[in-house]
Design an enzyme around this catalytic site. Sequence first.
Site, PDB file in Angstrom:
ATOM      1  N   ASP A 139      43.797   1.748  -4.425  1.00 31.46           N
ATOM      2  CA  ASP A 139      43.425   3.016  -3.789  1.00 31.46           C
ATOM      3  C   ASP A 139      44.599   3.996  -3.840  1.00 31.46           C
ATOM      4  OD1 ASP A 139      40.908   1.991  -3.426  1.00 31.46           O
ATOM      5  OD2 ASP A 139      41.238   1.381  -1.363  1.00 31.46           O
ATOM      6  N   LYS A 152      64.548 -11.085  -8.783  1.00 30.64           N
ATOM      7  CA  LYS A 152      65.539 -10.103  -9.223  1.00 30.64           C
ATOM      8  C   LYS A 152      65.804  -9.163  -8.047  1.00 30.64           C
ATOM      9  CE  LYS A 152      63.284 -11.327 -13.194  1.00 30.64           C
ATOM     10  NZ  LYS A 152      61.986 -12.026 -13.278  1.00 30.64           N
ATOM     11  N   ASP A 187      75.949  -3.480   0.395  1.00 30.45           N
ATOM     12  CA  ASP A 187      76.427  -3.021   1.706  1.00 30.45           C
ATOM     13  C   ASP A 187      75.322  -2.980   2.755  1.00 30.45           C
ATOM     14  OD1 ASP A 187      78.989  -2.809   0.794  1.00 30.45           O
ATOM     15  OD2 ASP A 187      78.952  -0.634   0.500  1.00 30.45           O
ATOM     16  N   HIS A 227      63.301 -17.063 -10.055  1.00 32.05           N
ATOM     17  CA  HIS A 227      62.800 -15.973 -10.895  1.00 32.05           C
ATOM     18  C   HIS A 227      62.965 -14.605 -10.233  1.00 32.05           C
ATOM     19  CE1 HIS A 227      59.493 -14.012 -13.410  1.00 32.05           C
ATOM     20  NE2 HIS A 227      60.307 -14.539 -14.299  1.00 32.05           N
ATOM     21  N   LYS A 265      55.458  -6.313 -13.445  1.00 31.21           N
ATOM     22  CA  LYS A 265      54.714  -7.075 -12.436  1.00 31.21           C
ATOM     23  C   LYS A 265      54.417  -6.119 -11.281  1.00 31.21           C
ATOM     24  CE  LYS A 265      58.108  -9.988 -14.255  1.00 31.21           C
ATOM     25  NZ  LYS A 265      57.437 -10.391 -15.433  1.00 31.21           N
ATOM     26  N   HIS A 288      56.601  -6.368 -19.623  1.00 32.98           N
ATOM     27  CA  HIS A 288      57.252  -7.332 -18.747  1.00 32.98           C
ATOM     28  C   HIS A 288      57.024  -6.989 -17.277  1.00 32.98           C
ATOM     29  CE1 HIS A 288      60.803  -9.695 -17.142  1.00 32.98           C
ATOM     30  NE2 HIS A 288      60.297 -10.556 -18.005  1.00 32.98           N
TER      31      HIS A 288
END
Length: 420
Positions: free
Chosen positions: A320, A136, A141, A134, A315, A313
Amino acid sequence: MNVAVEHIATDQPPDESKARDLDYGWQGGNQIELLENGEAYFPKVFDAMREAQREILLETFILFEDKVGHELKGILIEAAQRGVKVVASLDGFGCGELSPAFLGELAQAGVLVQMFDPAPKMLGVRTNWFRRLHRKIVVVDATVAFIGGINFSADHLADFGPEAKQDYAVQIIGPAVSDLHHFALAQSGRQVRSRRGWRRRQQRPALWTNADGEGLVRLIYRDNVQHRDDIEEAYVHALSKAQKRVVIANAYFFPGYRLLREIRNAARRGVHVQLIMQGQPDVLLAKLAARMLYDYLLKDGVVIHEYCQRPLHGKVALVDDEWSTVGSSNLDPLSLSLNLEANVLIRDRAFNQQLYERLEILAKNHCQTMPENRKPRLWLWRLTVGFLVFHVMRHFPALTGWLPAHKPRLKPFQSQAHDR
């Protein structure tokens, strides 16, 4: 056309000895840029790939054959043809609908395509639902890295329509890129050279740091071996130290009791805690599951917003004025107990404030807020059911491991696509 596509049929990287015990510490002096939605993300990552001179490492859960997918394919092909080493690790479920022709063009150009845990359809239905890749991540380089929740698909662009997703990623330039590069190499099964500043550590670095300086970044990840709880632990640590504010924006919210308890406890001691949840869900079950927890949290002062403009979508979270996290992990049983995930922890005031301002725009202008005096109807029943469901899902990997079809297989194998 015969096309070799490497299939890694496993819930771990091919060389387990290299990848199972990687721990990364805090790295200072990084430049961190928040990228909101595909409009900000795709131009940045595509420009970096176009300028690549040596290497592109890519991991994604979803790649579709739409305008974004075709643009990515063209960029990767052009890079491979000019001598750049290109490794694309794709999930066998999220990318399961890619055609042999699409994959074949990549492979013919010299792109190494790796399909994680593919499985044939049964009666037209995909069967490999669990333990997905899952993450991404893109590293170019070994000098610039991208990580977050955005897949390579047109539904991350506003012109996709009302179902376009609201999401976040970050671009990182600086010392932390070496950790992301090292991790991506190890997870892809490529040979990992030892490098100065990294070692296999006997004691894990602290999830929280009080070190001075801006641009502090630490890579954390979840696997099914020795890092099962690292992302969950990072949230628990940060919430336990919260003194002023907490904002969590999460698409699929159904965490375990420890995390719920820390969210509630923060609100009880006077921390302003805001949750931004899906109000227009792409998965209805996710919204129903999250709402089972609302009464438990509202009664202790947690403010809950439902984002209603389009499917959320994201996450991301902040605590603080300094601590933030961005990555692929939801706060639900799939991400916290099954999937392979990766987040970055960030200690940087400017980034924290920017993320806070962007989330405040969502909360104030595009959300409905759950009323504080919401009648706590059957809240104990909901909490009990939620607790049972979460822990059944949490132990699902062990239960399914008893079935031969679900035993982890670490042996890579080659598959030839059909002649076309």
